[in-house]
Motif scaffolding. Structure first.
Motif, PDB file in Angstrom:
ATOM      1  N   LEU A  57     -46.363  13.780 -50.900  1.00  0.00           N
ATOM      2  CA  LEU A  57     -45.124  13.025 -51.148  1.00  0.00           C
ATOM      3  C   LEU A  57     -45.344  11.963 -52.221  1.00  0.00           C
ATOM      4  CD1 LEU A  57     -44.131  12.575 -47.411  1.00  0.00           C
ATOM      5  CD2 LEU A  57     -43.097  14.159 -49.051  1.00  0.00           C
ATOM      6  N   PRO A  58     -44.295  11.599 -52.952  1.00  0.00           N
ATOM      7  CA  PRO A  58     -44.427  10.579 -54.007  1.00  0.00           C
ATOM      8  C   PRO A  58     -44.326   9.158 -53.439  1.00  0.00           C
ATOM      9  CG  PRO A  58     -42.198  11.448 -54.024  1.00  0.00           C
ATOM     10  CD  PRO A  58     -42.957  12.208 -52.953  1.00  0.00           C
ATOM     11  N   ILE A  59     -45.280   8.766 -52.621  1.00  0.00           N
ATOM     12  CA  ILE A  59     -45.240   7.478 -51.928  1.00  0.00           C
ATOM     13  C   ILE A  59     -45.423   6.336 -52.925  1.00  0.00           C
ATOM     14  CG2 ILE A  59     -46.309   6.048 -50.131  1.00  0.00           C
ATOM     15  CD1 ILE A  59     -44.880   8.605 -49.074  1.00  0.00           C
ATOM     16  N   ASP A  60     -44.535   5.334 -52.838  1.00  0.00           N
ATOM     17  CA  ASP A  60     -44.595   4.147 -53.702  1.00  0.00           C
ATOM     18  C   ASP A  60     -45.301   2.979 -53.040  1.00  0.00           C
ATOM     19  OD1 ASP A  60     -42.954   5.201 -55.894  1.00  0.00           O
ATOM     20  OD2 ASP A  60     -41.340   5.177 -54.416  1.00  0.00           O
ATOM     21  N   ALA A  61     -45.196   2.873 -51.699  1.00  0.00           N
ATOM     22  CA  ALA A  61     -45.778   1.724 -50.997  1.00  0.00           C
ATOM     23  C   ALA A  61     -46.011   2.081 -49.536  1.00  0.00           C
ATOM     24  CB  ALA A  61     -44.850   0.519 -51.081  1.00  0.00           C
ATOM     25  N   VAL A  62     -47.018   1.432 -48.963  1.00  0.00           N
ATOM     26  CA  VAL A  62     -47.282   1.518 -47.524  1.00  0.00           C
ATOM     27  C   VAL A  62     -47.150   0.095 -46.996  1.00  0.00           C
ATOM     28  CG1 VAL A  62     -48.965   2.030 -45.717  1.00  0.00           C
ATOM     29  CG2 VAL A  62     -48.839   3.491 -47.758  1.00  0.00           C
ATOM     30  N   TRP A  63     -46.218  -0.108 -46.087  1.00  0.00           N
ATOM     31  CA  TRP A  63     -46.005  -1.405 -45.436  1.00  0.00           C
ATOM     32  C   TRP A  63     -46.517  -1.304 -44.010  1.00  0.00           C
ATOM     33  CZ3 TRP A  63     -44.327  -5.233 -48.493  1.00  0.00           C
ATOM     34  CH2 TRP A  63     -43.626  -4.899 -49.657  1.00  0.00           C
ATOM     35  N   HIS A  64     -47.096  -2.389 -43.497  1.00  0.00           N
ATOM     36  CA  HIS A  64     -47.619  -2.333 -42.136  1.00  0.00           C
ATOM     37  C   HIS A  64     -47.354  -3.626 -41.382  1.00  0.00           C
ATOM     38  CE1 HIS A  64     -51.047  -4.953 -43.094  1.00  0.00           C
ATOM     39  NE2 HIS A  64     -51.163  -4.268 -44.225  1.00  0.00           N
ATOM     40  N   SER A  65     -47.342  -3.478 -40.074  1.00  0.00           N
ATOM     41  CA  SER A  65     -47.272  -4.600 -39.141  1.00  0.00           C
ATOM     42  C   SER A  65     -48.530  -5.456 -39.294  1.00  0.00           C
ATOM     43  CB  SER A  65     -47.180  -4.037 -37.725  1.00  0.00           C
ATOM     44  OG  SER A  65     -47.642  -4.942 -36.757  1.00  0.00           O
ATOM     45  N   THR A  80     -37.004   5.176 -54.013  1.00  0.00           N
ATOM     46  CA  THR A  80     -38.267   4.715 -53.455  1.00  0.00           C
ATOM     47  C   THR A  80     -38.674   5.585 -52.274  1.00  0.00           C
ATOM     48  OG1 THR A  80     -37.217   3.142 -51.944  1.00  0.00           O
ATOM     49  CG2 THR A  80     -37.883   2.285 -54.091  1.00  0.00           C
ATOM     50  N   HIS A  81     -39.979   5.676 -52.092  1.00  0.00           N
ATOM     51  CA  HIS A  81     -40.580   6.403 -50.976  1.00  0.00           C
ATOM     52  C   HIS A  81     -41.582   5.446 -50.336  1.00  0.00           C
ATOM     53  CE1 HIS A  81     -39.113  10.483 -52.094  1.00  0.00           C
ATOM     54  NE2 HIS A  81     -38.997   9.896 -53.266  1.00  0.00           N
ATOM     55  N   GLU A  82     -41.236   4.926 -49.147  1.00  0.00           N
ATOM     56  CA  GLU A  82     -42.051   3.909 -48.497  1.00  0.00           C
ATOM     57  C   GLU A  82     -42.494   4.360 -47.112  1.00  0.00           C
ATOM     58  OE1 GLU A  82     -40.083  -0.206 -49.541  1.00  0.00           O
ATOM     59  OE2 GLU A  82     -38.556   1.370 -49.388  1.00  0.00           O
ATOM     60  N   VAL A  83     -43.757   4.133 -46.812  1.00  0.00           N
ATOM     61  CA  VAL A  83     -44.284   4.395 -45.480  1.00  0.00           C
ATOM     62  C   VAL A  83     -44.266   3.066 -44.722  1.00  0.00           C
ATOM     63  CG1 VAL A  83     -46.303   5.115 -44.131  1.00  0.00           C
ATOM     64  CG2 VAL A  83     -45.773   6.256 -46.313  1.00  0.00           C
ATOM     65  N   SER A 126     -54.512   1.462 -39.458  1.00  0.00           N
ATOM     66  CA  SER A 126     -53.836   2.731 -39.752  1.00  0.00           C
ATOM     67  C   SER A 126     -53.361   2.766 -41.204  1.00  0.00           C
ATOM     68  CB  SER A 126     -52.645   2.931 -38.806  1.00  0.00           C
ATOM     69  OG  SER A 126     -53.068   3.072 -37.466  1.00  0.00           O
ATOM     70  N   ALA A 127     -52.770   1.668 -41.661  1.00  0.00           N
ATOM     71  CA  ALA A 127     -52.268   1.609 -43.040  1.00  0.00           C
ATOM     72  C   ALA A 127     -53.402   1.704 -44.053  1.00  0.00           C
ATOM     73  CB  ALA A 127     -51.475   0.321 -43.242  1.00  0.00           C
ATOM     74  N   ARG A 128     -54.517   1.065 -43.760  1.00  0.00           N
ATOM     75  CA  ARG A 128     -55.658   1.135 -44.691  1.00  0.00           C
ATOM     76  C   ARG A 128     -56.193   2.555 -44.804  1.00  0.00           C
ATOM     77  NH1 ARG A 128     -58.372  -4.497 -42.819  1.00  0.00           N
ATOM     78  NH2 ARG A 128     -56.998  -5.849 -44.036  1.00  0.00           N
ATOM     79  N   ILE A 129     -56.247   3.258 -43.680  1.00  0.00           N
ATOM     80  CA  ILE A 129     -56.697   4.652 -43.719  1.00  0.00           C
ATOM     81  C   ILE A 129     -55.706   5.484 -44.543  1.00  0.00           C
ATOM     82  CG2 ILE A 129     -57.109   6.744 -42.352  1.00  0.00           C
ATOM     83  CD1 ILE A 129     -58.147   4.850 -40.102  1.00  0.00           C
ATOM     84  N   VAL A 164     -51.599   3.484 -54.422  1.00  0.00           N
ATOM     85  CA  VAL A 164     -50.402   3.034 -53.702  1.00  0.00           C
ATOM     86  C   VAL A 164     -50.701   1.690 -53.038  1.00  0.00           C
ATOM     87  CG1 VAL A 164     -48.828   3.536 -51.782  1.00  0.00           C
ATOM     88  CG2 VAL A 164     -49.565   5.379 -53.331  1.00  0.00           C
ATOM     89  N   ALA A 165     -49.801   0.733 -53.247  1.00  0.00           N
ATOM     90  CA  ALA A 165     -49.977  -0.595 -52.658  1.00  0.00           C
ATOM     91  C   ALA A 165     -49.845  -0.521 -51.138  1.00  0.00           C
ATOM     92  CB  ALA A 165     -48.938  -1.551 -53.222  1.00  0.00           C
ATOM     93  N   VAL A 166     -50.745  -1.205 -50.441  1.00  0.00           N
ATOM     94  CA  VAL A 166     -50.714  -1.309 -48.982  1.00  0.00           C
ATOM     95  C   VAL A 166     -50.523  -2.784 -48.672  1.00  0.00           C
ATOM     96  CG1 VAL A 166     -51.998  -0.963 -46.831  1.00  0.00           C
ATOM     97  CG2 VAL A 166     -52.216   0.699 -48.709  1.00  0.00           C
ATOM     98  N   ARG A 167     -49.372  -3.116 -48.053  1.00  0.00           N
ATOM     99  CA  ARG A 167     -49.036  -4.526 -47.841  1.00  0.00           C
ATOM    100  C   ARG A 167     -48.489  -4.765 -46.435  1.00  0.00           C
ATOM    101  NH1 ARG A 167     -46.054  -3.903 -53.124  1.00  0.00           N
ATOM    102  NH2 ARG A 167     -47.545  -4.537 -54.699  1.00  0.00           N
ATOM    103  N   GLU A 168     -48.635  -5.992 -46.004  1.00  0.00           N
ATOM    104  CA  GLU A 168     -48.114  -6.414 -44.699  1.00  0.00           C
ATOM    105  C   GLU A 168     -46.634  -6.764 -44.796  1.00  0.00           C
ATOM    106  OE1 GLU A 168     -48.712 -10.340 -42.068  1.00  0.00           O
ATOM    107  OE2 GLU A 168     -50.546  -9.132 -42.305  1.00  0.00           O
ATOM    108  N   ALA A 169     -45.898  -6.438 -43.734  1.00  0.00           N
ATOM    109  CA  ALA A 169     -44.498  -6.835 -43.588  1.00  0.00           C
ATOM    110  C   ALA A 169     -44.328  -7.345 -42.156  1.00  0.00           C
ATOM    111  CB  ALA A 169     -43.559  -5.669 -43.865  1.00  0.00           C
TER     112      ALA A 169
END
Length: 195
Positions: free
Chosen positions: A38-46, A122-125, A54-57, A65-70
């Motif tokens: 998938l064309p993922i743009d960002a991974v947001w995590h708790s 956008t494609h966000e996890v 999980s997000a880091r993995i 792809v940026a991995v950031r906290e939300a």
């Protein structure tokens, strides 16, 4: 018309201290492989450890792809019904008005931040927890607030919601565990058959 594609997942199985177990890490690895197409743009995590790990993995499978906290993705009870169903009485026992109000504020912030169209495609996890997943699904379906109860999702199950300007949200996929072997498909909410 730009679409915001949300790939909402619950973290991998965790121990009582909130750390991913070996099975949880395996679940996330398998989900990461699935998301590579998938064309993922960002991974947001708790901000909670099980979601962070999980997000880091997942990020390891999605180079660049940026991995950031939300903070809005934190585990919380989004809504306490005025009339609590008898089967849920024990769950809500001891909840006071302040806790219910705090959960409602987080739920509102979650919807306000993620459950809306984007300016560009956008494609966000979103790596979160069972109750926020249920709340996002309930919102996408336009269901009454109490309908989040009983929407149990499996660890690393994939839920896809699309938001477009001028249209109601589309629930594309809910609780899909096709990337997991049978022994890793589990909701964490009691025994039962594993789909």
């Amino acid at each position: 018309m730009a679409t915001r594609h949300l790939y909402v997942v619950r973290h991998g199985v965790a121990d009582p201290f909130g750390e991913l177990t070996e099975a949880g890490q395996r679940q996330v690895e398998l989900l990461g492989r699935r998301l590579t197409s998938l064309p993922i743009d960002a991974v947001w995590h708790s901000p909670l450890a099980r979601a962070v790990r999980s997000a880091r993995i997942l990020g390891e499978h999605l180079p660049g792809v940026a991995v950031r906290e939300a903070a809005e993705l934190v585990d919380h009870v989004p809504h306490v019904p005025e009339e609590i169903p008898p089967a849920w009485a024990g769950f809500f026992d001891g909840y006071d008005a302040a806790e219910a109000a705090a959960g409602a504020r987080i739920a509102e912030a979650l919807i306000g931040r993620f459950a809306m169209p984007a300016d560009v495609e956008t494609h966000e996890v979103l790596v979160t927890h069972a109750y926020p997943v249920a709340w996002l699904v309930r919102d996408a379906l336009g269901a009454p607030p109490a309908r989040w109860l009983g929407l149990n999702c499996g660890n690393t199950a994939l839920t896809v919601i699309e938001h477009r300007a001028g249209l109601a949200p589309t629930l594309v996929l809910y609780n899909d565990m096709g990337h997991l072997p049978a022994e890793l498909r589990w909701t964490g909410f009691g025994p039962g058959t594993r789909p």
